[in-house]
Design a protein around this motif. Sequence first.
Motif, PDB file in Angstrom:
ATOM      1  N   UNK A  77       0.753  -1.247   0.000  1.00 41.53           N
ATOM      2  CA  UNK A  77       0.000   0.000   0.000  1.00 41.53           C
ATOM      3  C   UNK A  77       0.778   1.288   0.000  1.00 41.53           C
ATOM      4  N   UNK A  78       2.105   1.252  -0.066  1.00 33.50           N
ATOM      5  CA  UNK A  78       2.890   2.482  -0.092  1.00 33.50           C
ATOM      6  C   UNK A  78       2.883   3.073  -1.495  1.00 33.50           C
ATOM      7  N   UNK A  79       2.843   4.389  -1.565  1.00 36.52           N
ATOM      8  CA  UNK A  79       2.912   5.081  -2.852  1.00 36.52           C
ATOM      9  C   UNK A  79       3.463   6.474  -2.628  1.00 36.52           C
ATOM     10  N   UNK A  80       3.794   7.143  -3.719  1.00 38.04           N
ATOM     11  CA  UNK A  80       4.342   8.488  -3.624  1.00 38.04           C
ATOM     12  C   UNK A  80       3.319   9.446  -3.005  1.00 38.04           C
ATOM     13  N   UNK A  81       2.039   9.254  -3.319  1.00 37.58           N
ATOM     14  CA  UNK A  81       0.991  10.161  -2.858  1.00 37.58           C
ATOM     15  C   UNK A  81       0.484   9.810  -1.469  1.00 37.58           C
ATOM     16  N   UNK A  82       0.725   8.574  -1.041  1.00 40.01           N
ATOM     17  CA  UNK A  82       0.164   8.131   0.235  1.00 40.01           C
ATOM     18  C   UNK A  82       1.209   7.345   1.029  1.00 40.01           C
ATOM     19  N   UNK A  83       1.711   7.958   2.122  1.00 43.69           N
ATOM     20  CA  UNK A  83       2.691   7.267   2.968  1.00 43.69           C
ATOM     21  C   UNK A  83       1.986   6.229   3.824  1.00 43.69           C
ATOM     22  N   UNK A  84       2.550   5.033   3.851  1.00 43.74           N
ATOM     23  CA  UNK A  84       1.976   3.935   4.623  1.00 43.74           C
ATOM     24  C   UNK A  84       3.110   3.265   5.399  1.00 43.74           C
ATOM     25  N   UNK A  85       3.189   3.587   6.693  1.00 44.48           N
ATOM     26  CA  UNK A  85       4.278   3.048   7.518  1.00 44.48           C
ATOM     27  C   UNK A  85       4.262   1.529   7.549  1.00 44.48           C
ATOM     28  N   UNK A  86       3.065   0.940   7.688  1.00 44.21           N
ATOM     29  CA  UNK A  86       2.982  -0.520   7.818  1.00 44.21           C
ATOM     30  C   UNK A  86       3.466  -1.230   6.553  1.00 44.21           C
ATOM     31  N   UNK A  87       3.326  -0.589   5.397  1.00 49.70           N
ATOM     32  CA  UNK A  87       3.827  -1.187   4.156  1.00 49.70           C
ATOM     33  C   UNK A  87       5.339  -1.339   4.221  1.00 49.70           C
ATOM     34  N   UNK A  88       6.021  -0.286   4.686  1.00 52.16           N
ATOM     35  CA  UNK A  88       7.477  -0.356   4.827  1.00 52.16           C
ATOM     36  C   UNK A  88       7.879  -1.294   5.961  1.00 52.16           C
ATOM     37  N   UNK A  89       7.102  -1.288   7.037  1.00 50.49           N
ATOM     38  CA  UNK A  89       7.392  -2.167   8.169  1.00 50.49           C
ATOM     39  C   UNK A  89       7.352  -3.632   7.747  1.00 50.49           C
ATOM     40  N   UNK A  90       6.278  -4.036   7.053  1.00 46.46           N
ATOM     41  CA  UNK A  90       6.151  -5.431   6.610  1.00 46.46           C
ATOM     42  C   UNK A  90       7.267  -5.795   5.632  1.00 46.46           C
ATOM     43  N   UNK A  91       7.630  -4.853   4.766  1.00 47.10           N
ATOM     44  CA  UNK A  91       8.676  -5.117   3.775  1.00 47.10           C
ATOM     45  C   UNK A  91      10.014  -5.380   4.448  1.00 47.10           C
ATOM     46  N   UNK A  92      10.364  -4.562   5.441  1.00 46.34           N
ATOM     47  CA  UNK A  92      11.638  -4.739   6.139  1.00 46.34           C
ATOM     48  C   UNK A  92      11.630  -6.003   6.996  1.00 46.34           C
ATOM     49  N   UNK A  93      10.488  -6.337   7.592  1.00 46.74           N
ATOM     50  CA  UNK A  93      10.413  -7.580   8.360  1.00 46.74           C
ATOM     51  C   UNK A  93      10.619  -8.797   7.465  1.00 46.74           C
ATOM     52  N   UNK A  94      10.097  -8.741   6.254  1.00 50.38           N
ATOM     53  CA  UNK A  94      10.306  -9.843   5.299  1.00 50.38           C
ATOM     54  C   UNK A  94      11.784  -9.915   4.907  1.00 50.38           C
ATOM     55  N   UNK A  95      12.447  -8.754   4.755  1.00 51.23           N
ATOM     56  CA  UNK A  95      13.882  -8.761   4.458  1.00 51.23           C
ATOM     57  C   UNK A  95      14.673  -9.404   5.604  1.00 51.23           C
ATOM     58  N   UNK A  96      14.230  -9.167   6.849  1.00 52.48           N
ATOM     59  CA  UNK A  96      14.881  -9.809   7.995  1.00 52.48           C
ATOM     60  C   UNK A  96      14.749 -11.325   7.906  1.00 52.48           C
ATOM     61  N   UNK A  97      13.597 -11.792   7.431  1.00 56.24           N
ATOM     62  CA  UNK A  97      13.403 -13.230   7.256  1.00 56.24           C
ATOM     63  C   UNK A  97      14.347 -13.792   6.194  1.00 56.24           C
ATOM     64  N   UNK A  98      14.609 -13.009   5.134  1.00 60.29           N
ATOM     65  CA  UNK A  98      15.537 -13.468   4.091  1.00 60.29           C
ATOM     66  C   UNK A  98      16.947 -13.684   4.661  1.00 60.29           C
ATOM     67  N   UNK A  99      17.308 -12.953   5.723  1.00 58.15           N
ATOM     68  CA  UNK A  99      18.627 -13.126   6.321  1.00 58.15           C
ATOM     69  C   UNK A  99      18.782 -14.492   6.986  1.00 58.15           C
ATOM     70  N   UNK A 100      17.659 -15.178   7.218  1.00 56.69           N
ATOM     71  CA  UNK A 100      17.746 -16.533   7.779  1.00 56.69           C
ATOM     72  C   UNK A 100      18.451 -17.483   6.820  1.00 56.69           C
ATOM     73  N   UNK A 101      18.471 -17.130   5.536  1.00 57.85           N
ATOM     74  CA  UNK A 101      19.219 -17.931   4.557  1.00 57.85           C
ATOM     75  C   UNK A 101      20.687 -17.990   4.971  1.00 57.85           C
TER      76      UNK A 101
END
Length: 528
Positions: free
Chosen positions: A196-220
């Motif tokens: 849900x993040x876009x240039x016109x509409x800031x969505x903190x939870x969109x960035x939060x979920x994205x970074x949490x998923x990146x943390x999961x990728x570090x489990x590799x």
Amino acid sequence: MIKSPLFIKVCVSQNKTSMKNFNIKYLFNKKFAHMTLLGFSAGIPLYLIFSSLSLWLDQIGIAKSSITIFSWAALGYSFKFLWSPLVDTMPLYYLSNKFGQRRGWLLFTQLLIICAIVWMALTNPALGQSQLVIMAMAAVLLGLSSATQDILIDAWRIEASDKKDIAILSSLYIIGYRIGMIVSGAGTLFLAHYFGASIKSYNYHAWQYSYLIMALFMLVGVLTTLFIKEPKPVEKTLIHTKNDYLAVLLVFMVVVSGFILSYQFTSAFKKYLIDSVLNFIPALSFVEGAYAFLQFLIAIFLSFFAGKQIYKLNFINKQMIADVYIKPFSDLYLRHRKNIGIIIGIISMYRISDIVMGVSANLFYQSMGFELDEIAKIVKTFGLVMTLSGGLLGGLLVVKFGVVRIMLLGAVLSSVTNLLFMYMAQTGKSVAFLVVLISADNLSAGLAMAAFIGFLSLLVNRSYTAVQYAIFSSVMTLFPKIIGGFSGSFVDAYGFSNFFLLSALIGVPVVVLLIISLNKEVFSFDES
């Protein structure tokens, strides 16, 4: 008869390896899979500090001048050689005994990386200055821990290799690293948009979920560390107390703090001095880059001066300082003193043509009229495929012809492909030619880097693997980045066509050095 360093000799002697004896089953060695996965783990953090985080902060409306301050978080990549001796020699409580020196430290730093990414995800910089400061602290932790992970992965690659697979391991590391960068760069943006993040509409939870998923990728990386084998330890005579190691850590902290404070202090005068000069002589647009370089030199001088004063205090074990810092440097010099000038020249200039050109490449694409989706599809996605192909091709060619010959080929191609950019600057936009240009440029870049990483790996002494490779990896980008800082001013003054011609010409000196090294057999194997 005393021969020149074994790791260099083996390098060029590989040209005697016949491809007809190459067994395809060799490529399915578990070590190669482990190297690719560790490379992936190393590639994840970088874009979470730079491009992805910058777009996150930009959506909030934070000033770009404030966003660029976050680049401090990645200083660890340029100065990781300062604490690499600690990583190389200081045992970690429990982890070193349980997993070994390399795996124990690697597991520790990977867990730190995950914590840093989660910390960033749980921070909403839109809530005010205090949250922005917390985000900066998390980014600094991510930068330091990911730079430390690089030290350990480089050390594991070298120590776990033998003379026949070091080039392939280098290629696979590049492949894994590039894939990790795409996942944390394009992948994070795709996820943020999906949530849900876009240039016109800031969505903190969109960035939060994205970074949490990146943390999961570090489990590799974590799982890979648990499965890999600890390299056979090299005999070392360094036996010191915990207080000795803490004292060295104190010296390092003083040096880093001195660097940061000095740079901040000189930055306070930057705007006043630059504006004053440009008001009188507007043509001196390069003066800002020159001042930044001066800041860097002053900060380096003052930080090491502070470290030297600490070194003189009685509680510092001077013998340990000599063991962990001075000996790796002196070992490099003593082993390579006859050819030290050529080696330093090759390392410091090998990537200059690519890095200087790359600084202004995206500006060039946009100025030529390419749309963002065209740049994303051709330059980023298709370009990645060509880079990975070049890396794999480079590793295979090194096995057949030797690392120095393929380095020479890569250096020539890196300069020549810059002339293709010059041609497009003169002829105008062409999607078809951009495909050809990106194919040639990224293929040659991947090939060159595979050979170059193998070359650096072969230069080090396995008694000082982590320290010496960290030195090389820092030096190889320092000079090109300094020159690259002036690229924008040059483009403004002389245009893209002349800029790309210059970026091709500055790659000539390293080609000359490589030709000299081949003719004089500087890195040849002495079979006598």
